[in-house]
Design a protein around this motif. Structure first.
Motif, PDB file in Angstrom:
ATOM      1  N   GLU A 635     -23.157  70.822 -14.291  1.00  9.06           N
ATOM      2  CA  GLU A 635     -22.689  69.530 -14.767  1.00  9.06           C
ATOM      3  C   GLU A 635     -21.594  68.979 -13.858  1.00  9.06           C
ATOM      4  O   GLU A 635     -20.925  69.717 -13.142  1.00  9.06           O
ATOM      5  CB  GLU A 635     -22.204  69.594 -16.214  1.00  9.06           C
ATOM      6  N   VAL A 636     -21.442  67.636 -13.901  1.00  7.77           N
ATOM      7  CA  VAL A 636     -20.388  66.965 -13.135  1.00  7.77           C
ATOM      8  C   VAL A 636     -19.691  66.001 -14.092  1.00  7.77           C
ATOM      9  O   VAL A 636     -20.352  65.230 -14.809  1.00  7.77           O
ATOM     10  CB  VAL A 636     -20.960  66.199 -11.916  1.00  7.77           C
ATOM     11  N   ALA A 637     -18.354  66.045 -14.122  1.00  7.64           N
ATOM     12  CA  ALA A 637     -17.588  65.244 -15.080  1.00  7.64           C
ATOM     13  C   ALA A 637     -17.149  63.905 -14.483  1.00  7.64           C
ATOM     14  O   ALA A 637     -17.306  63.642 -13.290  1.00  7.64           O
ATOM     15  CB  ALA A 637     -16.375  66.037 -15.552  1.00  7.64           C
ATOM     16  N   THR A 638     -16.545  63.060 -15.338  1.00  7.48           N
ATOM     17  CA  THR A 638     -16.066  61.734 -14.947  1.00  7.48           C
ATOM     18  C   THR A 638     -15.108  61.813 -13.753  1.00  7.48           C
ATOM     19  O   THR A 638     -14.248  62.678 -13.701  1.00  7.48           O
ATOM     20  CB  THR A 638     -15.322  61.059 -16.128  1.00  7.48           C
ATOM     21  N   GLY A 639     -15.276  60.867 -12.826  1.00  6.87           N
ATOM     22  CA  GLY A 639     -14.353  60.774 -11.689  1.00  6.87           C
ATOM     23  C   GLY A 639     -14.735  61.640 -10.505  1.00  6.87           C
ATOM     24  O   GLY A 639     -14.071  61.606  -9.472  1.00  6.87           O
TER      25      GLY A 639
END
Length: 669
Positions: A635-639
């Motif tokens: 997964e990759v988060a906000t920003g």
């Protein structure tokens, strides 16, 4: 001596009308304005007062006046003309905004509003007043206004003259392909034009009207492919209304179905000849005789059974019978003697319309008479413009389009309604006048608000008697889909609640749609479009129920189930995050990878995704790869930035938004 008006005497005495009126009032001589008439005695008194002449001289002056009657009469006439020039006569429509009215009479808005308040009318600069109110105010300012005569569109320049027989020339036939869903309409067209449209359609159903041209034995045939699902009844009806021959596709292994019956009705209502294409004859369970029997029971008697309807057995899959079908089309067309006049301004019908970010409003039109040329001013429903470019069915730019030609045009002010008539006119000014009149009529329609509802609690509100009308706003990627959804939803009305579509439009769901839904307490249904995060958040704040669908009958089923109190929310879509594509890279053996930035939420490797371009859903599927630098990640988060690839899809462009979501089971209380 004839009676003299105040302004005439004032001019003769060399003073202003205002000064003369003041002096008359001092002497208790009643006058109202500069147009008031004065008797002979009053005139003499005023002359004596200003000239201070002896009576004898006044008598002499009278004699001079009599001698110069003719000159004075002419002078009076010229003064009347001068006054008439001062006294403005302005032409006005039935209704006019306060701002426009003030500009026409050359007074300030505040002056006009003050007069309105005096009449007990409270209106702002942008509100409209009727002609009678405007006339009362104008009279106060000494201005006459006259009502504008209603000009028919024919007077404004829409060419309606009948064609002379010698001007008519042979034109190609326009064919509509109709029939039940999954009976092979699009596959049949594929076999004819060697294309494959079905693979690109959601659920394998044709959902937009298309137009294409083929050439057979040196003669052109124009095909309109109308969708087969019952939600598109109205689109099929529109197709039949512009067509010369209807091809009814019936599957030999399935027989006459509900949409088959609807198609027969539309063709008969449009009074167009029918050709039955008996498709799927190659299937082992095909039973042509049973199909012919069912057709005869529904008023379609084929030739071999003593009727007048041609029936051609075909197999779209194997290409069997296609040549025979085309020959039959040309034969029926020849019998109809189809003709049109190419040497006049074009008229026809809008088949489809959409908004394109780079090209603006784009309309697919069918020229039915005359010739449309690049540069022609045109009117299409409530839209107008000048044809900037024309593209034929193969996507090539053309300069002119004659009768029975389907073209895509650019240059309209906005997207017209599918099914609108279009007319080429002589001048831009004429097009603008016609459209302004049409838009004024549309503006007169008002919206009725009801209690706020969502689909979940709709049944409860209906039972409590709070909802008598269910207001719905429909937004879709193309105009034909808007119309289809509207027609289908309205049909759901019953004794307890009336379904009312208060607005339908092309393009993504916008903030103005949310505000309209909030004001009119409506539910928004989006078909093949996705709202931005700003719009979604605004919908939550305004408590507006916003729903999006990819297949039309799912939307219809949801509304119908909600009205019956049987909406079972087995699964709900949960949006995880949104990713913006900021660069693209082609990787050999892998395909196109998007260099992306996570705008909000997060994106996870096993999530479902949809690719949204300009608010329109382009692709739905899964993620093939998700990387941070060179490493695969879950997964990759906000920003954070990431590299993202989509399964079996490479048409990724900068500016695209990838929406990651999961489907989870939700139990409603």
């Amino acid at each position: 001596m004839s009676k003299v008006r105040v302004y005439q005497l004032a001019k003769e005495l060399g003073i202003s009308s205002k000064e003369l009126i003041g002096k008359l009032e001092e002497l208790d001589i009643a006058v109202t304005n500069h147009m008031s008439t004065l008797d002979e005695d009053t005139v003499e008194i005023m002359k004596e007062l200003y000239y201070e002449e002896p009576k004898e001289e006044i008598e002499d002056k009278k004699q001079i006046d009599k001698k110069n009657t003719k000159q004075k009469k002419n002078k009076n006439n010229s003064d009347e003309v001068e006054l008439q020039a001062d006294k403005k006569i302005i032409i006005m429509p039935d209704t006019i905004t306060v701002q426009e009215f003030s500009e026409k009479i050359e007074k300030s808005v505040s002056e006009v509003i003050t007069k309105l308040i005096g009449l007990g009318v409270f209106a702002s600069a942008n509100q409209q007043i009727d002609f009678d109110t405007a006339a009362s105010i104008a009279l106060d300012f000494g201005i006459e206004i006259e009502k504008e005569e209603e000009k028919e569109e024919v007077e404004l320049g829409l060419e309606q003259t009948p064609d002379k027989p010698e001007d008519l020339k042979e034109r190609p036939p326009v064919i509509t392909v109709m029939g039940h869903v999954d009976h092979g309409k699009t596959s049949l067209l594929d076999a004819i034009r060697n294309t494959n449209v079905t693979a690109r359609e959601a659920g394998g159903i044709t959902q937009h009207i298309g137009a294409s041209e083929v050439e057979v034995n040196g003669k052109k045939i124009v095909f309109l492919d109308t969708p087969g699902h019952e939600a598109f009844t109205s689109m099929r009806a529109r197709g039949a209304s512009v067509t010369d021959i209807a091809i009814l596709v019936v599957a030999a292994d399935d027989g006459v179905m509900p949409q088959t019956l609807e198609a027969i009705s539309h063709a008969k209502a449009a009074n167009v000849p029918m050709i039955v294409a008996l498709n799927k004859i190659d299937k082992p369970n095909a039973n042509p005789d049973r199909v012919k029997q069912e057709l005869s029971e529904n008023g379609v008697l084929i030739e071999e059974w003593g009727g007048d309807t041609i029936c051609v057995p075909v197999s779209a899959l194997k290409g069997e019978g296609i040549d025979n079908l085309l020959e039959m089309i040309l034969l029926v067309a020849e019998m109809q003697e189809l003709k049109a006049n190419p040497n006049k301004l074009a008229t026809g019908t809008v088949i489809e319309a959409k908004l394109d970010k780079s090209r603006g409003p784009v309309a697919t039109i069918l020229v039915q008479n005359g010739t449309l040329k690049v540069g022609d001013p045109i009117v299409a429903g409530a839209s107008y413009g000048r044809v900037r470019a024309m593209l034929n069915s193969k996507g090539k730019n053309i300069k002119k389009a004659g009768p029975s030609t389907a073209v895509e045009i650019l240059g309209l002010s906005d997207a017209p309604e599918a099914g609108d008539k279009f007319n080429a006119v002589k001048e831009d000014k004429i097009a603008r006048q016609i459209v302004e009149k049409r838009r004024a009529k549309i503006r007169e329609e008002s919206l009725n608000a009801t209690a706020k509802v969502s689909l979940e609690d709709l049944f409860k509100h209906i039972k409590e008697g709070e909802v008598k009308e269910l207001n719905i706003i429909v937004k879709a990627d193309v105009q034909g889909s808007v119309e289809a959804v509207k027609q289908s939803l309205v049909k759901l009305s019953n004794d307890e609640v009336k379904v009312k579509v208060i607005h339908g439009g092309v393009g993504t769901i916008t903030e103005s749609d949310i505000m309209l839904a909030s004001a009119s307490n409506a539910i928004i249904i989006g078909f093949n479009v996705r709202p931005s995060s700003t719009v979604t958040n605004l919908a939550k704040r305004e408590n507006v129920d916003l729903r999006t669908y990819r297949i039309i009958y799912e939307a219809i089923e949801d509304v119908e189930a909600a009205m019956k109190g049987m909406l079972d929310p087995e699964y709900k879509e949960v949006v995880l995050g949104k990713v913006e594509i900021r660069a693209t890279f082609k990787v050999p053996g892998v395909g196109t990878i998007g260099g992306a930035y996570v705008l909000e939420g997060k994106v996870i490797r096993n999530a479902k995704v949809r690719l949204v371009r300009d608010g329109i859903v382009i692709f739905e599927g899964a993620i093939s790869s998700l990387k941070r630098f060179k490493d695969d990640v879950k997964e990759v988060a906000t920003g954070y930035e990431c590299g993202i690839g989509l399964e079996n899809y490479n048409d990724i462009k900068e500016g695209d938004i990838i929406e990651a979501y999961i489907i989870e089971e939700v139990k409603r209380g």
